[in-house]
Design a protein around this motif. Structure first.
Motif, PDB file in Angstrom:
ATOM      1  N   ASP A  94     -37.791  16.253  -1.062  1.00 39.89           N
ATOM      2  CA  ASP A  94     -38.752  15.812  -2.083  1.00 39.89           C
ATOM      3  C   ASP A  94     -39.098  16.971  -3.011  1.00 39.89           C
ATOM      4  OD1 ASP A  94     -40.847  14.845  -3.574  1.00 39.89           O
ATOM      5  OD2 ASP A  94     -42.123  14.341  -1.873  1.00 39.89           O
TER       6      ASP A  94
ATOM      7  N   TYR B  46     -42.831  17.906  -3.467  1.00 36.54           N
ATOM      8  CA  TYR B  46     -43.621  18.287  -2.292  1.00 36.54           C
ATOM      9  C   TYR B  46     -44.432  19.550  -2.565  1.00 36.54           C
ATOM     10  CZ  TYR B  46     -44.727  19.827   2.452  1.00 36.54           C
ATOM     11  OH  TYR B  46     -45.375  20.251   3.580  1.00 36.54           O
TER      12      TYR B  46
ATOM     13  N   HIS C 139     -43.487  12.462   5.457  1.00 34.02           N
ATOM     14  CA  HIS C 139     -42.308  11.754   4.943  1.00 34.02           C
ATOM     15  C   HIS C 139     -41.658  10.989   6.098  1.00 34.02           C
ATOM     16  CE1 HIS C 139     -43.025  14.697   1.778  1.00 34.02           C
ATOM     17  NE2 HIS C 139     -42.262  13.982   0.983  1.00 34.02           N
TER      18      HIS C 139
END
Length: 416
Positions: A3, A6, A165
């Motif tokens: 990600d 993040y 996640h």
């Protein structure tokens, strides 16, 4: 795919952790060697609970363990990630003041509170790969503690990422933060059965991309030279001075080989680390290192030969010779489990990080754990110049380590 949005927590955690003095004590007989290590361990227990880890506990010896439960239907082996909370006894870890040099643009780095402490480009070739990065150093008055608080922060952040996640599938993960690694006792009270991992990784290496599956094999040698003390006013033809025997012995050691200061790469050494005593008895302690365990015996026999020469020079003297096994090259174990290394290399390749396979001119907790039944390579944490005032780590390398841990957990699930 990691990600890209993040918000990493490893920097915030690291800056907090390094300000807690966790220096271990090589002269202590307690475990942990200094109870101040427990201050960080207790904090980690609370943080692990806060991020949602399960089975969080610190045992009576200061080992912190926790679980990230599996979220897949596959039968994935339990893997572990390990880092140590203590810092080296070589340089003070009290009142650490980390300094962030943002957007490094090259050149030597002068540490602000001691201008004589300079991280020089010509002595630190890794700096050429850090242009544009944010580099954390000390202020020049302490060590930093990237060894291994960077590893601790990276494992914490990786677990936080996996918890936030849940779409990333992984098997059961166990983490452990250990005390006293720096004084060679990091696995002394380690409970293999309670940890419960089949394979593990220590996050305690240096340069980005390092995958280390080979360590020195190591023994300690304690030599005691025994003389005869007599009142110095009446000592003619009677005194046998153990200090002089030990001095003669030390002078017999090779000057151009077999020492840390004259060897590199795969060369082994014999290394005197301390001399203590008086006229009656003088004790010399050695560490013996080589990648080939069979050579340790050769080195030890060589030292015995020098002992014989020394006591023959001083008739009436004697010596005692003790060998203490420390650890063995973990490659002998890891060669039987090649996938453990292969998965780490694949994780790095997926992230576009060049894998650097290197042999450690030293030991890790992973060496001992491998022989205790948990094959455990060592992976990079990003720090450099461990155990000294010039220690540093790049924030971006810490983040890369977080990505590596997460990706590695994914690969174990995929391959199961």
């Amino acid at each position: 795919m990691f990600d890209q949005n993040y918000n990493y927590t490893c920097l915030e955690r690291f800056l907090k952790y390094v300000k807690i003095d966790t220096q271990s004590n090589e002269d202590s007989t307690t475990f942990p060697s200094d109870p101040k290590q427990l201050e960080l361990s207790k904090l980690l227990v609370e943080e692990l609970k806060q991020i949602g880890m399960t089975e969080v506990e610190m045992d009576e010896y200061g080992y912190v363990m926790a679980t990230l439960p599996s979220n897949t239907d596959k039968n994935v082996p339990t893997i572990g990630f390990i880092a140590h909370v203590d810092t080296s006894p070589a340089v003070t870890g009290t009142n650490v003041k980390p300094v962030i040099h943002k957007n490094y643009q090259g050149g030597d780095i002068v540490l602000p509170n001691d201008k004589t402490k300079i991280i020089k480009v010509d002595e630190n070739p890794e700096l050429k790969d850090m242009i544009g990065m944010d580099i954390i150093t000390t202020d020049g008055t302490t060590l930093l503690g990237a060894d291994d608080k960077a590893g601790v922060a990276e494992i914490m952040d990786a677990m936080h990422y996996l918890i936030t996640h849940p779409e990333i599938q992984h098997g059961k993960i166990r983490i452990c933060f250990t005390p006293d690694e720096e004084v060679g006792r990091g696995t002394e009270k380690f409970n293999v059965q309670k940890f419960g991992a089949k394979y593990a990784y220590t996050i305690d290496g240096s340069t980005r991309g390092e995958v280390e599956i080979e360590t020195f094999s190591a023994d300690a040698v304690v030599i005691k030279f025994n003389g005869k003390n007599v009142h110095p006013g009446y000592a003619k033809n009677k005194m046998i001075n153990a200090i002089k025997i030990a001095s003669y012995f030390i002078d017999l050691l090779p000057k151009d080989t077999l020492s840390p200061e004259t060897t590199e790469k795969r060369e082994g050494y014999v290394h005197p680390t301390s001399v203590n005593g008086n006229e009656t008895q003088t004790v010399i302690k050695f560490i013996i290192r080589d990648f080939d365990a069979n050579k340790l015996k050769e080195y030890e026999n060589y030292l015995k030969e020098l002992c014989e020469k020394a006591v023959s020079k001083y008739p009436g003297s004697t010596y005692d010779f003790e060998v203490i096994e420390q650890y063995r090259n973990m490659k002998y174990v890891l060669d039987n489990h090649p996938h453990v290394e292969q998965f780490a290399i694949e994780a790095l390749n997926r992230l576009g990080i060049n894998p650097i396979k290197s042999a450690i001119r030293g030991g890790t907790d992973g060496a001992r754990l491998s022989y205790m039944g948990i094959p455990t390579p060592n992976l990079f944490a990003g720090g450099h110049n461990f155990h000294g005032f010039l220690e540093y780590v790049a924030v971006q390398d810490m983040q890369a380590a977080v990505q590596m841990i997460v990706t590695l957990a994914q690969i174990w699930e995929e391959k199961s």
